[in-house]
Design an enzyme around this catalytic site. Structure first.
Site, PDB file in Angstrom:
ATOM      1  N   SER A 117      55.296  -0.029  83.763  1.00 55.81           N
ATOM      2  CA  SER A 117      54.260  -0.146  84.783  1.00 55.81           C
ATOM      3  C   SER A 117      53.531  -1.464  84.687  1.00 55.81           C
ATOM      4  CB  SER A 117      53.276   1.007  84.681  1.00 55.81           C
ATOM      5  OG  SER A 117      53.333   1.645  83.462  1.00 55.81           O
ATOM      6  N   HIS A 138      60.019   0.354  89.410  1.00 54.25           N
ATOM      7  CA  HIS A 138      58.803   1.108  89.083  1.00 54.25           C
ATOM      8  C   HIS A 138      58.579   2.267  90.041  1.00 54.25           C
ATOM      9  CE1 HIS A 138      54.173   1.228  88.715  1.00 54.25           C
ATOM     10  NE2 HIS A 138      54.720   1.989  87.807  1.00 54.25           N
ATOM     11  N   GLU A 150      58.613   0.207  93.431  1.00 50.19           N
ATOM     12  CA  GLU A 150      58.459  -1.253  93.365  1.00 50.19           C
ATOM     13  C   GLU A 150      59.693  -1.821  92.662  1.00 50.19           C
ATOM     14  OE1 GLU A 150      53.768  -2.361  92.975  1.00 50.19           O
ATOM     15  OE2 GLU A 150      54.642  -1.392  91.235  1.00 50.19           O
ATOM     16  N   ASN A 188      49.760  -1.043  90.558  1.00 52.24           N
ATOM     17  CA  ASN A 188      48.918  -0.790  89.383  1.00 52.24           C
ATOM     18  C   ASN A 188      47.843  -1.846  89.197  1.00 52.24           C
ATOM     19  OD1 ASN A 188      49.912   1.631  88.577  1.00 52.24           O
ATOM     20  ND2 ASN A 188      51.387   0.795  87.117  1.00 52.24           N
TER      21      ASN A 188
END
Ligand code: 3HC
Length: 289
Positions: A117, A138, A150, A188
């Site tokens: 992440s 991700h 992602e 994130n």
């Protein structure tokens, strides 16, 4: 692509394995030992059972998806996999050992992906035998429900590998956001400062835990408030991500809130331990402060 190796059979690895199998590909699923991988497979069986009970999928499709998932004791059987996806704990030393180990057995064309992440993809690529075949992939939790993946090429990732990875993500029925290899990527980097700020707001007693979450649910139309979401993601995972982004950028806006550190030190890690910002031991979550 036909066979995908998933390394790490926790919350994310299980969801990734389920999603891949439901989309017609074979999965080899492993963790520190066979028993953990088998527990994960049993959890996937229960999740598929719930989908059948809700008439979301047919019994035959659930059985076929489960049959495509094989729990294995190590990476050895992944020698012929087209791709491996690492979804282990967000600790560099753990991920490094996994890629160094897998790199010895994988075929020369296998794509090596990490569900990290926040750890820089270009740095991680050094742990593999071929940086050109390494990429960030991700997923979001719960993986079978969330519509996004992602894709993060590192500096050395081959363009053909990026294209094949995007095609794979789309085959799983997800939308793709392509991100440069910057700390926290896109989502994130935006989400973690919000969760962290919510913990500062709580630590300063600006509002109650319930009101912070209520404010974001009703004021922003988020499905969960930031403290609930932190419990859902795992407080240790949130702290690990913040620390990686903070260490990499040295930007003070990513410094972890002291109260978040305290909860993690107490072992209150969220839903997975039965207690985080909320206590989950009863019928409904109860705020811990
Ligand atoms: N696995 C599979 N399906 C699940 C699930 C799970 N773990 N949890 C919920 N679902 C499904 C349910 O079956 C239900 O499906 P249906 O509508 O078709 O019947 C649907 O999701 C909604 O579930 P519920 O009605 O039980 O509960 P909610 O309406 O409260 O939804 C939620 C639950 C989908 C988790 C919703 O609260 C939500 O979207 N929360 C935010 C999740 C989020 O932001 N995730 C991203 C976290 S960040 C991340 O993952 C990145 C990482 O690097 C940190």
């Amino acid at each position: 692509m036909q066979t995908i190796g998933v390394i790490g059979a926790g919350q994310m690895g299980s969801g990734i394995a389920q999603t891949i199998a439901q989309n017609g590909l074979k999965v080899l699923l492993t963790d520190r030992d066979l028993a953990i991988a088998e527990q994960s497979r049993a959890g996937i069986e229960r999740a598929l059972g719930k989908l059948v009970a809700k008439s979301k999928i047919e019994v035959a499709d659930a059985e076929a998806a489960l049959a495509r998932i094989e729990a294995v004791g190590d990476v050895g059987p992944m020698a012929d996999a087209d791709m491996i996806i690492e979804a282990a704990t967000e600790k560099e030393e753990i991920k490094q050992a996994i890629f160094e180990n897998a790199g010895k057995v994988l075929s020369q064309d296998a794509i090596m992906a990490s569900n990290t992440s926040s750890i820089p993809i270009t740095r991680m690529a050094n742990w593999t035998p071929d940086a050109g075949r390494f990429i960030g992939l991700h997923f979001f939790n719960p993986v079978p429900v969330m519509g996004l993946i992602e894709v993060i090429p590192g500096l050395a990732t081959d363009k053909a590998v990026t294209d094949r990875t995007i095609a794979f993500a789309k085959r799983l029925g997800k939308e793709v956001v392509l991100s440069q290899d910057e700390p926290g990527f896109v989502v994130n980097r935006i989400l973690l400062p919000m969760i962290n700020e919510a913990v500062f707001v709580l630590g300063q007693s600006t509002a109650s835990m319930e009101d912070i979450d209520l404010g974001c649910r009703l004021g922003l139309n988020h499905p969960m408030g930031p403290l609930q979401l932190a419990d859902f993601v795992g407080l240790d995972t949130c702290l690990d991500i913040l620390r990686v982004i903070y260490r990499t950028t040295r930007d003070s806006k990513y410094r972890p809130a002291p109260l978040l550190v305290k909860y993690v030190e107490a072992g209150w890690l969220g839903r997975k331990t039965g207690r985080g910002f909320y206590d989950y031991s009863g019928d409904a979550p109860v705020p811990t402060r």
